[in-house]
Design an enzyme around this catalytic site. Structure first.
Site, mmCIF file in Angstrom:
data_model
loop_
_atom_site.group_PDB
_atom_site.id
_atom_site.type_symbol
_atom_site.label_atom_id
_atom_site.label_comp_id
_atom_site.label_asym_id
_atom_site.label_seq_id
_atom_site.Cartn_x
_atom_site.Cartn_y
_atom_site.Cartn_z
ATOM 1 N N ASP A 131 0.848 -1.187 0.000
ATOM 2 C CA ASP A 131 0.000 0.000 0.000
ATOM 3 C C ASP A 131 0.884 1.236 0.000
ATOM 4 O OD1 ASP A 131 -2.461 -1.322 0.027
ATOM 5 O OD2 ASP A 131 -2.497 -1.458 2.204
ATOM 6 N N ASP A 176 -6.793 -1.439 -4.858
ATOM 7 C CA ASP A 176 -7.911 -1.153 -3.947
ATOM 8 C C ASP A 176 -8.841 -0.109 -4.562
ATOM 9 O OD1 ASP A 176 -6.695 -2.811 -2.035
ATOM 10 O OD2 ASP A 176 -5.677 -1.130 -1.070
#
Length: 161
Positions: A114, A132
């Site tokens: 991330d 995402d």
């Protein structure tokens, strides 16, 4: 023909996701943060071993299994669609690309990379990635299409108020 475009969208999105993650891992250290727009947007390299907000950390094999299950069910559903609309094609392409992008991370590294960090008024949102974002945007497009598409409602025998 539309199915081919759908898969092209998902492949391109997955490749973009993996390229950005490769750049992040090659140029940043874990937990390194680069402020792009102060007090709003940063690149922040994290290794997420869980789900959203790092919940259920360490359950990698469960997430891999759930990812493959969703992938299988989604592909099966797409194949059954007889008349896929453009918005659905884009939405499913985004969702597929996002699922595969995060599955690749979980399989290769046992965590998801991330890097997108937003902060508004002192509140920091969960750090996330392109995969995402693609899943969320794809789901949002499908929700919009559900509310717009009368024929889908008729086929499901659901009355719209």
């Amino acid at each position: 023909m539309r199915e081919k475009k759908l898969y092209t969208i998902s492949i391109v999105l997955c490749l973009m996701d993996q390229i950005v993650k490769l750049i992040i891992t090659n140029y940043l250290e874990v937990y390194q943060k680069i402020s792009i727009l102060p007090n709003f947007f940063s690149i922040y390299y994290l290794q997420n071993k869980g789900a959203a907000f790092s919940s259920f950390s360490g359950m990698t094999y469960l997430f891999i299994g759930v990812g493959f299950l969703f992938l299988f069910l989604l592909l099966r559903y797409i194949r059954k669609l007889s008349n896929i609309k453009k918005i659905e094609m884009v939405a499913f392409g985004f969702i597929l690309g996002g699922i595969v992008g995060n599955l690749i991370d979980r399989i290769l590294y046992q965590y998801v990379i991330d890097y997108l960090a937003f902060e508004i008024g002192g509140y920091s949102f969960a750090v996330f990635n392109l995969a995402d974002s693609a899943i969320v945007v794809g789901c949002f497009l499908l929700i919009i299409e559900c509310f717009r598409g009368e024929e889908r409602w008729k086929n499901l025998n659901i009355k719209k108020n």
